[in-house]
Scaffold this motif. Sequence first.
Motif, PDB file in Angstrom:
ATOM      1  N   UNK A  84     -17.561  -2.707 -11.191  1.00  0.00           N
ATOM      2  CA  UNK A  84     -16.171  -2.706 -11.683  1.00  0.00           C
ATOM      3  C   UNK A  84     -16.395  -3.033 -13.212  1.00  0.00           C
ATOM      4  N   UNK A  85     -17.336  -3.868 -13.471  1.00  0.00           N
ATOM      5  CA  UNK A  85     -17.377  -4.475 -14.803  1.00  0.00           C
ATOM      6  C   UNK A  85     -18.148  -3.424 -15.770  1.00  0.00           C
ATOM      7  N   UNK A  86     -19.045  -2.931 -15.169  1.00  0.00           N
ATOM      8  CA  UNK A  86     -19.997  -1.699 -15.883  1.00  0.00           C
ATOM      9  C   UNK A  86     -19.080  -0.632 -16.355  1.00  0.00           C
ATOM     10  N   UNK A  87     -18.189  -0.205 -15.144  1.00  0.00           N
ATOM     11  CA  UNK A  87     -17.266   0.873 -15.419  1.00  0.00           C
ATOM     12  C   UNK A  87     -16.306   0.501 -16.776  1.00  0.00           C
ATOM     13  N   UNK A  88     -15.618  -0.659 -16.761  1.00  0.00           N
ATOM     14  CA  UNK A  88     -14.773  -1.132 -17.640  1.00  0.00           C
ATOM     15  C   UNK A  88     -15.323  -1.088 -18.991  1.00  0.00           C
ATOM     16  N   UNK A  89     -16.723  -1.540 -18.952  1.00  0.00           N
ATOM     17  CA  UNK A  89     -17.226  -1.623 -20.531  1.00  0.00           C
ATOM     18  C   UNK A  89     -17.458  -0.190 -20.953  1.00  0.00           C
ATOM     19  N   UNK A  90     -17.894   0.800 -20.028  1.00  0.00           N
ATOM     20  CA  UNK A  90     -18.132   2.114 -20.473  1.00  0.00           C
ATOM     21  C   UNK A  90     -16.655   2.743 -20.954  1.00  0.00           C
ATOM     22  N   UNK A  91     -15.577   2.535 -20.045  1.00  0.00           N
ATOM     23  CA  UNK A  91     -14.326   2.866 -20.588  1.00  0.00           C
ATOM     24  C   UNK A  91     -14.089   2.240 -21.985  1.00  0.00           C
ATOM     25  N   UNK A  92     -14.062   1.155 -22.142  1.00  0.00           N
ATOM     26  CA  UNK A  92     -13.842   0.386 -23.328  1.00  0.00           C
ATOM     27  C   UNK A  92     -14.518   1.046 -24.565  1.00  0.00           C
ATOM     28  N   UNK A  93     -15.915   1.337 -24.347  1.00  0.00           N
ATOM     29  CA  UNK A  93     -16.612   1.985 -25.258  1.00  0.00           C
ATOM     30  C   UNK A  93     -16.213   3.338 -25.847  1.00  0.00           C
ATOM     31  N   UNK A  94     -15.529   4.023 -24.789  1.00  0.00           N
ATOM     32  CA  UNK A  94     -15.090   5.540 -25.100  1.00  0.00           C
ATOM     33  C   UNK A  94     -13.938   5.205 -25.623  1.00  0.00           C
ATOM     34  N   UNK A  95     -13.072   4.084 -25.478  1.00  0.00           N
ATOM     35  CA  UNK A  95     -11.687   4.035 -26.188  1.00  0.00           C
ATOM     36  C   UNK A  95     -11.978   3.675 -27.922  1.00  0.00           C
ATOM     37  N   UNK A  96     -12.904   2.746 -28.042  1.00  0.00           N
ATOM     38  CA  UNK A  96     -13.339   2.251 -29.210  1.00  0.00           C
ATOM     39  C   UNK A  96     -13.682   3.250 -30.302  1.00  0.00           C
ATOM     40  N   UNK A  97     -14.473   4.342 -29.666  1.00  0.00           N
ATOM     41  CA  UNK A  97     -14.974   5.489 -30.499  1.00  0.00           C
ATOM     42  C   UNK A  97     -14.185   6.837 -30.431  1.00  0.00           C
ATOM     43  N   UNK A  98     -12.917   6.440 -29.747  1.00  0.00           N
ATOM     44  CA  UNK A  98     -12.062   7.740 -29.669  1.00  0.00           C
ATOM     45  C   UNK A  98     -11.507   8.080 -31.229  1.00  0.00           C
ATOM     46  N   UNK A  99     -11.322   9.175 -31.548  1.00  0.00           N
ATOM     47  CA  UNK A  99     -11.054   9.271 -32.985  1.00  0.00           C
ATOM     48  C   UNK A  99      -9.474   8.884 -33.214  1.00  0.00           C
TER      49      UNK A  99
END
Length: 421
Positions: free
Chosen positions: A81-96
């Motif tokens: 659950x945590x590793x998934x949330x972190x990956x989702x958050x990174x995608x959000x942070x680097x989204x245009x």
Amino acid sequence: MIEANNPNRKSFVDIEPNSDFPIQNLPFGAFSHKDNSRCGVALGKYVIDLNELQKAGLLENLPEGIFNKETLNDFVALGKETTRNVRNRIAELFDVINQELQKNNTLLVRVLILQSEVTMLMPVKIGDYTDFYSSREHATNVGTMFRDPNNALFPNWLHLPVGYHGRASSIITSGQEIYRPKGQQRPNPEEPPVYGPCRLLDFELEMGFITHQGKDMGDTISIDEAEDYIFGMVVFNDWSARDIQKWEYIPLGPFLAKNFASCISPWIVTLDALEPYRCESPEQVHEPLPYLKPKSNKASFDINLEAIIKPENKTESRVSLSNFKYMYWSMAQQLAHHTVNGCNVNVGDMMASGTISGPTKDSYGSMLELSWQGKNPVLLNDGEERKFIKDYDTVIMRAHCDNGEVRIGFGEVSTKVLPAK
Ligand code: CA
């Protein structure tokens, strides 16, 4: 859908169209830069320094310094659950469309490091390594060559994922050179065995998966929950000394023929990132016992695999094109089987697939099969040919998925063979 997999997402970071690492991938790894080791994520030609992101307050609810480490073990131990949330958050942070990071140039300079400026490390400290033997085509080819074409598979093979415990200490990552192994062989069955450098050095085109923390001893990971315990996958070259193997393996299986080196690609592509490439496994001949029976047959992944030989000062020659989807036993079946007896699994355990051979001769995953025990040399570019791997050859393996919408890749595992020490 897992948010980070959104095929329409675009990053403000410039990413080449055929990059292995678009924003839909975001694989995890460990790297060293200016004598500092820490954890990161690949994006295009950059490494995202996760420690810098966390220090800037952009990754919340994680233990302090969780990425300021030489390996991902502590992070992977936090669970799916945590590793998934972190990956989702990174995608959000680097989204245009996201402004939290995009305009902060002083921070971006610290967070984005060119991959060409870092040294990739082993992404996890591997506690235990298990090697399966789950490609039916490979097991059939080897059984045909070494035993009996009419009974190539032992009776157990179609009922359980056969495997053995390998050695974790000699698993290394891409770029490290290995020495040709030495050992006892018996090239002529009429004569006594001899000792010397391996003459039939081979690669095995495999993939490996890395686990989250499993359950206590005595407990079992069921097939339906197995994928919750799998963090991600790497390309895996399981080096093999065929001459040593042939003489030593009876009755307990491989030993010195296998434990001198196995090499992995340094980026762990999460099982989450592979979700859009999920596909069916081959149909199973026998109804599996209930503990091996999956709810859905979509238990495999469509991952293109290639093996390449690059002789010293020559060009690359691709010798095999295979696919993970040929695997007869799925990762979930392997993990359920591994723990059905109450064997515990720990964070950072490595489970390799076994050589992945496809149905056609150009999809075999080892030189043993490609050259059919050396009977049919494999032609390379520049007039070279190979039966097995020579000194100073570099063996490169690459993997990627492409569903016509998004392409993601694993990078590569590249290993040069030096003469025996
Ligand atoms: Ca193997």
